[in-house]
Design a protein around this motif. Structure first.
Motif, mmCIF file in Angstrom:
data_model
loop_
_atom_site.group_PDB
_atom_site.id
_atom_site.type_symbol
_atom_site.label_atom_id
_atom_site.label_comp_id
_atom_site.label_asym_id
_atom_site.label_seq_id
_atom_site.Cartn_x
_atom_site.Cartn_y
_atom_site.Cartn_z
ATOM 1 N N GLU A 74 14.157 14.737 -16.072
ATOM 2 C CA GLU A 74 13.641 15.834 -15.247
ATOM 3 C C GLU A 74 12.235 16.207 -15.703
ATOM 4 O OE1 GLU A 74 14.561 20.520 -14.193
ATOM 5 O OE2 GLU A 74 15.822 19.482 -15.652
ATOM 6 N N VAL B 40 9.430 18.847 -16.177
ATOM 7 C CA VAL B 40 9.354 20.291 -16.340
ATOM 8 C C VAL B 40 7.896 20.663 -16.573
ATOM 9 C CG1 VAL B 40 10.081 22.225 -17.794
ATOM 10 C CG2 VAL B 40 11.659 20.335 -17.369
ATOM 11 N N ARG C 199 8.189 28.201 -18.717
ATOM 12 C CA ARG C 199 8.467 27.246 -17.633
ATOM 13 C C ARG C 199 8.024 27.786 -16.276
ATOM 14 N NH1 ARG C 199 14.057 23.892 -17.012
ATOM 15 N NH2 ARG C 199 13.454 22.709 -15.169
ATOM 16 N N HIS D 179 14.257 15.987 -20.708
ATOM 17 C CA HIS D 179 13.084 16.565 -20.053
ATOM 18 C C HIS D 179 11.822 15.791 -20.387
ATOM 19 C CE1 HIS D 179 14.813 20.940 -19.726
ATOM 20 N NE2 HIS D 179 15.344 20.107 -18.855
ATOM 21 N N ALA E 166 8.202 17.039 -20.248
ATOM 22 C CA ALA E 166 7.474 18.290 -20.063
ATOM 23 C C ALA E 166 5.975 18.038 -19.963
ATOM 24 C CB ALA E 166 7.762 19.241 -21.218
#
Length: 89
Positions: A2, A4, A34, A75, A77
């Motif tokens: 994912e 982020v 976030r 994640h 990021a």
């Protein structure tokens, strides 16, 4: 993984002191967090700084873009660090 998005604000006072927040257990960072769904990067940094400090800022230019992979959370990021200028609070 994912993706982020995370925003931070580098906020300095007139003495060139930098504002940091204690996130937990002695881990210090610039105020930020976030980006929520449907939120722009600018909206997110304004909201996060206010939530963490009670200060209202005007974001300036983006100073840095970094990334990191957090395998335990699955994640990827992307970190955006803005200049932050205090306008209230």
């Amino acid at each position: 993984m994912e993706e982020v998005k995370v925003v931070y604000a580098l906020i300095k006072n007139k003495y060139n002191q930098i504002l940091m927040v204690d996130n937990h257990e002695g881990h210090w960072s610039f105020p930020g967090g976030r980006v929520e769904s449907g939120e722009s990067l600018v909206e997110a940094v304004i909201r996060e700084v206010f939530e963490e400090t009670g200060l209202t800022i005007e974001p300036g230019k983006i100073l840095a873009i970094n990334e990191g992979k957090f395998l335990k959370r699955n994640h990827h990021a992307i970190f955006f660090t803005f200049e932050g200028h205090i306008v209230g609070g």
